[in-house]
Scaffold this motif. Structure first.
Motif, PDB file in Angstrom:
ATOM      1  N   GLN A 162       0.823  -1.208   0.000  1.00  0.00           N
ATOM      2  CA  GLN A 162       0.000   0.000   0.000  1.00  0.00           C
ATOM      3  C   GLN A 162       0.861   1.264   0.000  1.00  0.00           C
ATOM      4  O   GLN A 162       0.496   2.269  -0.625  1.00  0.00           O
ATOM      5  CB  GLN A 162      -0.948  -0.008   1.194  1.00  0.00           C
ATOM      6  N   LEU A 163       2.007   1.223   0.681  1.00  0.00           N
ATOM      7  CA  LEU A 163       2.942   2.353   0.624  1.00  0.00           C
ATOM      8  C   LEU A 163       3.439   2.544  -0.803  1.00  0.00           C
ATOM      9  O   LEU A 163       3.496   3.674  -1.312  1.00  0.00           O
ATOM     10  CB  LEU A 163       4.135   2.114   1.558  1.00  0.00           C
ATOM     11  N   ARG A 164       3.800   1.446  -1.453  1.00  0.00           N
ATOM     12  CA  ARG A 164       4.275   1.501  -2.842  1.00  0.00           C
ATOM     13  C   ARG A 164       3.216   2.109  -3.754  1.00  0.00           C
ATOM     14  O   ARG A 164       3.496   3.006  -4.554  1.00  0.00           O
ATOM     15  CB  ARG A 164       4.612   0.086  -3.318  1.00  0.00           C
ATOM     16  N   ASP A 165       1.978   1.649  -3.617  1.00  0.00           N
ATOM     17  CA  ASP A 165       0.897   2.136  -4.474  1.00  0.00           C
ATOM     18  C   ASP A 165       0.594   3.601  -4.212  1.00  0.00           C
ATOM     19  O   ASP A 165       0.357   4.375  -5.143  1.00  0.00           O
ATOM     20  CB  ASP A 165      -0.360   1.291  -4.251  1.00  0.00           C
ATOM     21  N   ALA A 166       0.597   3.982  -2.938  1.00  0.00           N
ATOM     22  CA  ALA A 166       0.347   5.378  -2.583  1.00  0.00           C
ATOM     23  C   ALA A 166       1.429   6.285  -3.150  1.00  0.00           C
ATOM     24  O   ALA A 166       1.151   7.376  -3.661  1.00  0.00           O
ATOM     25  CB  ALA A 166       0.287   5.526  -1.055  1.00  0.00           C
ATOM     26  N   THR A 167       2.690   5.828  -3.055  1.00  0.00           N
ATOM     27  CA  THR A 167       3.802   6.619  -3.570  1.00  0.00           C
ATOM     28  C   THR A 167       3.719   6.758  -5.084  1.00  0.00           C
ATOM     29  O   THR A 167       3.957   7.839  -5.643  1.00  0.00           O
ATOM     30  CB  THR A 167       5.148   5.963  -3.190  1.00  0.00           C
ATOM     31  N   ALA A 168       3.342   5.693  -5.765  1.00  0.00           N
ATOM     32  CA  ALA A 168       3.198   5.733  -7.221  1.00  0.00           C
ATOM     33  C   ALA A 168       2.097   6.706  -7.634  1.00  0.00           C
ATOM     34  O   ALA A 168       2.257   7.502  -8.562  1.00  0.00           O
ATOM     35  CB  ALA A 168       2.901   4.339  -7.761  1.00  0.00           C
ATOM     36  N   ALA A 169       0.969   6.658  -6.931  1.00  0.00           N
ATOM     37  CA  ALA A 169      -0.149   7.553  -7.238  1.00  0.00           C
ATOM     38  C   ALA A 169       0.246   9.007  -7.024  1.00  0.00           C
ATOM     39  O   ALA A 169      -0.015   9.873  -7.865  1.00  0.00           O
ATOM     40  CB  ALA A 169      -1.356   7.203  -6.372  1.00  0.00           C
ATOM     41  N   LEU A 170       0.868   9.288  -5.889  1.00  0.00           N
ATOM     42  CA  LEU A 170       1.288  10.658  -5.599  1.00  0.00           C
ATOM     43  C   LEU A 170       2.344  11.134  -6.584  1.00  0.00           C
ATOM     44  O   LEU A 170       2.336  12.299  -7.003  1.00  0.00           O
ATOM     45  CB  LEU A 170       1.841  10.746  -4.166  1.00  0.00           C
ATOM     46  N   LEU A 171       3.236  10.235  -6.993  1.00  0.00           N
ATOM     47  CA  LEU A 171       4.288  10.580  -7.954  1.00  0.00           C
ATOM     48  C   LEU A 171       3.686  10.984  -9.295  1.00  0.00           C
ATOM     49  O   LEU A 171       4.104  11.968  -9.902  1.00  0.00           O
ATOM     50  CB  LEU A 171       5.228   9.386  -8.140  1.00  0.00           C
ATOM     51  N   MET A 172       2.682  10.249  -9.762  1.00  0.00           N
ATOM     52  CA  MET A 172       2.027  10.587 -11.024  1.00  0.00           C
ATOM     53  C   MET A 172       1.265  11.897 -10.920  1.00  0.00           C
ATOM     54  O   MET A 172       1.248  12.702 -11.849  1.00  0.00           O
ATOM     55  CB  MET A 172       1.098   9.446 -11.464  1.00  0.00           C
ATOM     56  N   PHE A 173       0.650  12.123  -9.768  1.00  0.00           N
ATOM     57  CA  PHE A 173      -0.124  13.345  -9.579  1.00  0.00           C
ATOM     58  C   PHE A 173       0.770  14.578  -9.444  1.00  0.00           C
ATOM     59  O   PHE A 173       0.410  15.667  -9.871  1.00  0.00           O
ATOM     60  CB  PHE A 173      -0.999  13.219  -8.335  1.00  0.00           C
ATOM     61  N   LYS A 174       1.945  14.411  -8.832  1.00  0.00           N
ATOM     62  CA  LYS A 174       2.833  15.548  -8.583  1.00  0.00           C
ATOM     63  C   LYS A 174       3.830  15.807  -9.705  1.00  0.00           C
ATOM     64  O   LYS A 174       4.393  16.899  -9.789  1.00  0.00           O
ATOM     65  CB  LYS A 174       3.609  15.322  -7.279  1.00  0.00           C
ATOM     66  N   THR A 175       4.081  14.825 -10.571  1.00  0.00           N
ATOM     67  CA  THR A 175       5.068  15.009 -11.648  1.00  0.00           C
ATOM     68  C   THR A 175       4.495  14.763 -13.039  1.00  0.00           C
ATOM     69  O   THR A 175       5.111  15.152 -14.034  1.00  0.00           O
ATOM     70  CB  THR A 175       6.279  14.080 -11.460  1.00  0.00           C
ATOM     71  N   GLY A 176       3.347  14.106 -13.144  1.00  0.00           N
ATOM     72  CA  GLY A 176       2.704  13.861 -14.430  1.00  0.00           C
ATOM     73  C   GLY A 176       3.321  12.758 -15.256  1.00  0.00           C
ATOM     74  O   GLY A 176       2.988  12.616 -16.433  1.00  0.00           O
ATOM     75  N   ILE A 177       4.204  11.938 -14.688  1.00  0.00           N
ATOM     76  CA  ILE A 177       4.829  10.888 -15.487  1.00  0.00           C
ATOM     77  C   ILE A 177       3.838   9.759 -15.756  1.00  0.00           C
ATOM     78  O   ILE A 177       2.890   9.547 -15.014  1.00  0.00           O
ATOM     79  CB  ILE A 177       6.112  10.322 -14.839  1.00  0.00           C
ATOM     80  N   LEU A 290      -1.292  22.520 -12.771  1.00  0.00           N
ATOM     81  CA  LEU A 290      -0.296  23.479 -13.248  1.00  0.00           C
ATOM     82  C   LEU A 290      -0.965  24.644 -13.969  1.00  0.00           C
ATOM     83  O   LEU A 290      -0.603  25.808 -13.784  1.00  0.00           O
ATOM     84  CB  LEU A 290       0.698  22.790 -14.191  1.00  0.00           C
ATOM     85  N   LEU A 291      -1.967  24.332 -14.788  1.00  0.00           N
ATOM     86  CA  LEU A 291      -2.672  25.374 -15.543  1.00  0.00           C
ATOM     87  C   LEU A 291      -3.374  26.342 -14.590  1.00  0.00           C
ATOM     88  O   LEU A 291      -3.301  27.562 -14.763  1.00  0.00           O
ATOM     89  CB  LEU A 291      -3.672  24.728 -16.491  1.00  0.00           C
ATOM     90  N   GLU A 292      -4.040  25.797 -13.597  1.00  0.00           N
ATOM     91  CA  GLU A 292      -4.748  26.628 -12.626  1.00  0.00           C
ATOM     92  C   GLU A 292      -3.803  27.516 -11.825  1.00  0.00           C
ATOM     93  O   GLU A 292      -4.184  28.606 -11.384  1.00  0.00           O
ATOM     94  CB  GLU A 292      -5.556  25.730 -11.681  1.00  0.00           C
ATOM     95  N   LYS A 293      -2.569  27.050 -11.647  1.00  0.00           N
ATOM     96  CA  LYS A 293      -1.590  27.831 -10.885  1.00  0.00           C
ATOM     97  C   LYS A 293      -0.836  28.824 -11.754  1.00  0.00           C
ATOM     98  O   LYS A 293       0.053  29.527 -11.272  1.00  0.00           O
ATOM     99  CB  LYS A 293      -0.608  26.886 -10.195  1.00  0.00           C
ATOM    100  N   GLY A 294      -1.167  28.901 -13.047  1.00  0.00           N
ATOM    101  CA  GLY A 294      -0.600  29.898 -13.929  1.00  0.00           C
ATOM    102  C   GLY A 294       0.541  29.439 -14.801  1.00  0.00           C
ATOM    103  O   GLY A 294       1.176  30.261 -15.474  1.00  0.00           O
ATOM    104  N   ALA A 295       0.830  28.146 -14.831  1.00  0.00           N
ATOM    105  CA  ALA A 295       1.911  27.645 -15.687  1.00  0.00           C
ATOM    106  C   ALA A 295       1.532  27.810 -17.152  1.00  0.00           C
ATOM    107  O   ALA A 295       0.353  27.733 -17.518  1.00  0.00           O
ATOM    108  CB  ALA A 295       2.194  26.169 -15.394  1.00  0.00           C
TER     109      ALA A 295
END
Length: 331
Positions: A162-177, A290-295
């Motif tokens: 579950q730690l692995r899955d949570a980290t993967a989800a957060l990584l995709m959400f925070k970096t877009g990979i 990113l768009l909402e934050k002005g990127a």
């Protein structure tokens, strides 16, 4: 507790990281072998596939070319390239008992093959270009901060999987990979001191290097996960440097279509009623945030690894009126 089970228990305290949210270059042209001076589809396809391999195209893309071009030739009875006409393509499409999106995907592969035939001088005109399939566009939602926080609050970060899955989800959400990039991520790609992903073209869809920053919470989760990975690899005698591994130390993906992370996220989405917890939604959520934050669209496009801006605007569901409105701010 057995030794093997103990290695899956995370001893680091991650309980304070999250709270549950409030409700509410190409090969030169070569002459292919012909039969009686007529080029067969089989020979043309073999040559195109070799060119694609030399150019560095992914195996999955090459396999799609082979599958759909062979399907077209089989269903229409065409043997030679010079027999391919617009009428034959329409005949092929009409004979498919599939949804429009699937027809469009197959048509794109056939068109790409024909374009390479044109580039090689085997076809004189691009007669296939006007042929298209109309598909109703459906706005796909992106994950929100609330979605990701809800997922992280219900998962047990003291359990390795579950730690692995949570980290993967957060990584995709925070970096877009992409989820396929996640599966191939190695320790060398994660710079914890600089809080930066240093991605090389070898694991990227567009083959371009990319640097992506991440925040403190993700850095902490990655640090704990990588430490836990080392213990699991030692326990099972596995030799790899992957950031995301199974509970026995192996890779989480055996093919692009068989990715354990994706399967687990789908499971969580159903279990907890989180419709936007999937790799595509997480990646869209990153872009929209990113768009909402002005990127700028250019920066977002680069971060997503898109080939051009048109792809990014479609990804964000930005229509021409919205783009015009945004541009007016700079007049």
């Amino acid at each position: 507790m057995t030794k093997k089970k103990a290695v899956l228990t995370v001893t680091e305290d991650l309980s304070n990281l999250f709270e549950r949210p409030a409700q509410g270059r190409a090969e030169p042209k070569r002459k292919a072998k012909t039969v009686n001076d007529r080029l067969t589809v089989e020979k043309a396809l073999a040559t195109v596939m070799r060119q694609m391999e030399i150019s560095g195209n992914r195996q999955r893309t090459i396999d799609d070319y082979q599958t759909y071009v062979n399907h077209f030739a089989s269903k229409t009875g065409i043997v030679y390239v010079d027999e391919i006409t617009a009428d034959k393509i329409y005949e092929w499409l009409a004979g498919m008992d599939v949804v429009p999106q699937t027809k469009l995907t197959r048509l794109k592969c056939l068109k790409a093959f024909l374009s390479r035939c044109f580039d090689n001088g085997w076809i004189k005109t691009r007669f296939w270009r006007p042929i298209t399939i109309k598909v109703d566009s459906r706005v796909k939602e992106g994950a929100t901060e609330r979605d990701i926080k809800t997922l992280l609050s219900v998962l047990d970060l003291g359990d390795f999987v579950q730690l692995r899955d949570a980290t993967a989800a957060l990584l995709m959400f925070k970096t877009g990979i992409r989820v396929n990039t996640v599966a191939h991520l190695e320790n060398k790609h994660v710079d914890l001191s600089e809080k930066l992903l240093r991605l090389d073209g070898e694991i990227m869809k567009n083959r371009q290097d990319l640097l992506l920053p991440f925040d403190n919470a993700l850095a902490r989760m990655l640090e704990v996960l990588m430490k836990q990975n080392d213990a699991i690899r030692r326990e099972y005698g596995v030799d790899n440097d992957l950031v995301f591994i199974t509970k026995k130390g192996g890779p989480v993906a055996t093919s692009p279509s068989n990715n354990n992370i994706q399967k687990r996220l789908n499971k969580y989405a159903k279990k907890y009623g989180l419709k936007n917890i999937n790799p595509h939604a997480l990646r869209r959520g990153f872009a929209k945030s990113l768009l909402e934050k002005g990127a700028s669209i250019v920066d977002i496009s680069k971060a997503l690894g898109h080939s051009d801006l048109a792809v990014t605007t479609q990804y964000l569901h930005m229509d021409k009126e919205e783009i015009a409105k945004n541009l007016r701010k700079y007049l």
